[in-house]
Enzyme design. Structure first.
Site, PDB file in Angstrom:
ATOM      1  N   GLY A  53     -75.767 -27.970 -35.996  1.00  0.00           N
ATOM      2  CA  GLY A  53     -75.639 -28.430 -34.616  1.00  0.00           C
ATOM      3  C   GLY A  53     -76.866 -29.163 -34.117  1.00  0.00           C
ATOM      4  O   GLY A  53     -76.760 -30.188 -33.430  1.00  0.00           O
ATOM      5  N   LYS A  81     -60.916 -29.619 -44.686  1.00  0.00           N
ATOM      6  CA  LYS A  81     -62.246 -29.054 -44.940  1.00  0.00           C
ATOM      7  C   LYS A  81     -62.148 -27.759 -45.751  1.00  0.00           C
ATOM      8  O   LYS A  81     -63.002 -27.477 -46.597  1.00  0.00           O
ATOM      9  CB  LYS A  81     -62.966 -28.799 -43.615  1.00  0.00           C
ATOM     10  CG  LYS A  81     -64.383 -28.222 -43.754  1.00  0.00           C
ATOM     11  CD  LYS A  81     -65.292 -29.098 -44.607  1.00  0.00           C
ATOM     12  CE  LYS A  81     -66.770 -28.815 -44.446  1.00  0.00           C
ATOM     13  NZ  LYS A  81     -67.202 -27.445 -44.510  1.00  0.00           N
ATOM     14  N   GLU A 101     -65.613 -27.224 -53.638  1.00  0.00           N
ATOM     15  CA  GLU A 101     -67.066 -27.030 -53.720  1.00  0.00           C
ATOM     16  C   GLU A 101     -67.406 -25.759 -54.486  1.00  0.00           C
ATOM     17  O   GLU A 101     -68.314 -25.745 -55.333  1.00  0.00           O
ATOM     18  CB  GLU A 101     -67.635 -26.975 -52.303  1.00  0.00           C
ATOM     19  CG  GLU A 101     -69.122 -26.755 -52.200  1.00  0.00           C
ATOM     20  CD  GLU A 101     -69.543 -26.600 -50.749  1.00  0.00           C
ATOM     21  OE1 GLU A 101     -70.036 -25.508 -50.402  1.00  0.00           O
ATOM     22  OE2 GLU A 101     -69.361 -27.549 -49.966  1.00  0.00           O
TER      23      GLU A 101
END
Length: 323
Positions: A12, A187, A194
């Site tokens: 963030g 995602k 991944e």
């Protein structure tokens, strides 16, 4: 555009910096006041509460959440009464796509727009940009385009494989993947892949670590050299291999790590989705279970295997092999 960033962790905070550099105005909030104060020195407007955050924004308000998946619900409960019809909430964390669909429906009842954005880039995103996988209504996503364009890597980051589809933003590094939930679904699959890629590199390097050749073993320092070699022209080269080479260069024996590998949920959700769809995911499943094993979750099973060999064959446990 003026927006608020709620949650100033490693992702963030760097996303805010990238937005500021692109000329956007950002109000920032985090339970840790020092995180917001640090960004104030770079041009952000720190606020002390969610109420102050809502008051600081023009309508329609745009609030981007970068908080852990487990905190999204409570944050939305506190934020919802402060928003008005037409305002937009973006969840850029790793929420489960089913939760995003439900949250979108709940906010729609109050005429508040919801957009789910799967965000990849990690601590490198500030300089290299963030890959954005977006779910939401087309008109809402179009309105937010300046924000996505500022955060994404940009067209020069990677050469395209072919001519772009007219009007597509994929070459910029962000894509509207479908309705609410689609961004987090894409995602989720990304993170499942991944897990598999990381496990493949780890297993291969571990085999090198334990190699016993005709004359001598491959020493750990040479494993780093091999990783560096594979970065050049090999079919297994990738950014993850770049990071593996970097890690092995700085700590060849990986003495600074215990090897207890966490998982943040997306790998589990990917396997659940595969089961529901009847899609085989043997590699991704094995990678997830290997993480469980790394945390000692297989210890009892391993002991029972040893006990069974002793019971039926009198096999004595071998001494533990040195790492």
């Amino acid at each position: 555009m003026k927006l608020a960033m709620l949650g100033l962790g490693r992702m963030g905070a760097n996303m805010t910096r990238r937005l500021l550099r692109a000329g956007h105005d950002c109000a920032v909030y985090d339970p840790r006041p020092e995180a917001a104060t640090e960004l104030a020195a770079e041009g952000a407007l720190p606020v002390a509460s969610l109420a102050s955050l809502a008051e600081s924004l023009p309508q329609p308000r745009v609030v981007w959440l970068m908080v852990p998946a487990g905190a999204v619900e409570s944050v939305l409960d506190e934020l919802r009464p402060l928003l008005s019809p037409g305002d937009i909430v973006i969840d850029g964390g790793n929420s489960r796509y089913l939760d995003s669909i439900r949250r979108g429906e709940s906010l729609a009842a109050a005429e508040i727009e919801f957009v789910d954005v799967g965000t990849s880039g990690g601590i490198w995103g500030l300089e290299q940009g963030f890959c954005l996988m977006i779910g939401g209504k087309p008109q809402t996503v179009r309105f937010l385009d300046p924000i996505f364009r500022a955060l994404a890597p940009g067209r020069d980051a990677t050469p395209p494989t072919s001519a772009s589809t007219a009007g597509s933003t994929v070459d910029e590094g962000y894509l509207h993947c479908g309705p609410i939930g689609a961004g987090h679904y894409v995602k989720m699959v990304h993170n499942g892949i991944e897990y598999g890629l990381m496990a493949a590199y780890a297993e291969g390097m571990n085999l090198l670590h334990h190699a016993r050749g005709p004359s001598q073993a491959i020493v750990d320092s040479e494993i780093g050299e091999i990783a560096e070699l594979w970065r050049r022209g090999s079919v297994v080269r990738s950014w993850l291999l770049d990071l593996a080479a970097r890690a092995l260069q700085s700590d060849p024996s990986l003495a600074g790590f215990e090897g207890h590998v966490a998982d943040s949920g997306e790998g589990r959700w990917t396997i659940h989705a595969g089961v529901e769809a009847g899609v085989p995911l043997p590699v991704l499943s094995a990678a997830l279970f290997a993480r469980f094993s790394s945390r000692g979750e297989s210890a009892f099973a391993d002991k029972l295997l040893s006990a069974l060999r002793n019971e039926f064959g009198g096999h004595v446990e071998p001494p533990k092999r040195a790492s």
